[in-house]
Enzyme design. Structure first.
Site: not given
Ligand code: NAG
Ligand code: NAG
Length: 348
Positions: A182, A203, A262, A264
């Site tokens: 993140d 991510d 991917r 969210w």
């Protein structure tokens, strides 16, 4: 009498105007300013506006960046430049909602660094968080050092954000965002990233920003994960939302393996255009995460990419389904900028 006088005055003024015009044309010929736009654009960066300086060794107005931000008047109406001298700043910085029009000018992403190591919460951990509209940042690296260096940190992997951006009209040039999970929360608003480096494993570019990443280095450090990482986790949640991430002429490389993204949220939208992808990108490209069964709502596209990771032959079937019209619209700078607010800051 009065009439003649008026007429003489008119003649005089016609003569003066012509003279002025001729002088003006002569000046233009002597000094043809073909670089007018370049000069204007450079000027914006170089700052014909008030500047305050931050220098860790005490030679500036402040030694801490946050103190300089706090000195900007509430509901600031004119651009103000905060010149952040080279050095490593160990602080967490925050631009509140009521301090717009700030230009943070570092001395290059290799020379001016802001670092902190908060973690767990994506809401509060970011090294740099900004809520105001109209923010420009150049030449600064933002690090969340919690899981650094990648694979060698003794800390368990946790969300540890380096940048959290919530306002509209942001320009980042020559910036770095370094993290592991993140790294960059591109929360919301229109954002333009040019010549930046974004590093992470999981991510690490996520959120519902309406953003273009141009000529950026996407540095994947997934080698220590043991499983593939994820570059993006885009968060578009309905077909009416304008947001999405567009990567143009970027360079995707690093270690380990990675998915391009991917979702969210169920209407995630990500495009990679004219980018180079090393072999670290997994052949299937994209992971459906919680969107299994409604992959048709996702917009995941690659356009004109090259390099060993860009082979489309084994991509998931539900990717690369956007029409050329949709792609053209997303890839155009107009996707985030109809008014020209980006151009003002670009050195041509
Ligand atoms: C910053 O420092 C410079 C040089 O010492 C000084 O001229 C200027 O007034 C200071 N500005 C502020 C806002 O304190
Ligand atoms: C992409 O980045 C990698 C790693 O920094 C570098 O080795 C490679 O030369 C870059 N490719 C291009 C086309 O710039």
């Amino acid at each position: 009498m009065a009439k003649i006088f008026t007429s003489e005055a008119q003649k005089m003024s016609v003569f003066q105007s012509s003279a002025c015009l001729i002088i003006f044309v002569v000046i233009l010929c002597l000094f043809p300013n073909t670089n007018a736009s370049v000069e204007t654009n450079t000027r914006k960066f170089e700052g014909y506006f008030p500047t305050i300086s931050v220098d860790p060794s005490g030679g500036g107005n402040f030694t801490r960046i946050q103190a300089a931000i706090d000195s900007v008047p509430s509901y600031n109406k004119n651009w103000i430049c905060i010149h952040i001298k080279a050095g490593t700043y160990r602080e967490k910085i925050r631009i509140p909602y009521d301090r717009p029009l700030i230009y943070l000018k570092g001395e290059g992403q290799r020379r001016t660094t802001v670092t902190w190591d908060d973690h767990d919460s994506i809401e509060t951990s970011s090294t740099f968080i900004s809520y105001a509209d109209n923010i420009v940042v150049r030449g600064i690296k933002f690090v969340n050092s919690y899981n650094q260096p990648p694979g060698k940190s003794v800390n368990p992997m946790q969300p540890a954000v380096a940048g959290n951006f919530q306002g509209d009209k942001y320009v980042f040039v020559d910036c770095g965002f370094i993290g592991y999970q993140d790294t960059l929360w591109d929360v919301q608003g229109r954002h333009y990233f040019k010549s930046c480096t974004i590093q992470g494993a999981v991510d690490f570019i996520f959120g519902s920003g309406q953003s273009i990443y141009e000529e950026c280095i996407i540095s994947v450090v997934a080698g220590s994960l043991g499983v593939p990482g994820f570059i993006t986790a885009q968060g578009r949640s309905s077909p009416g939302e304008a947001n999405g991430f567009v990567f143009k002429r970027c360079n995707i490389s690093g270690d380990g393996k990675t998915f391009l993204g991917r979702p969210w949220r169920n209407f995630a939208r990500v495009v990679f255009a004219n980018s180079i992808m090393s072999e670290i990108v997994v052949p299937q490209g994209w992971d459906p995460w919680f969107s299994v069964g409604h992959e048709d709502k996702l917009t995941y596209d690659e356009h004109n990419c090259r390099g060993p990771g860009s082979d489309l032959s084994r991509r998931v079937k539900w990717a690369n389904t956007a029409t050329q019209n949709v792609l053209n619209r997303l890839i155009s700078r107009k996707f985030i900028d109809n008014e020209g607010w980006i151009k003002d800051w670009m050195v041509a």
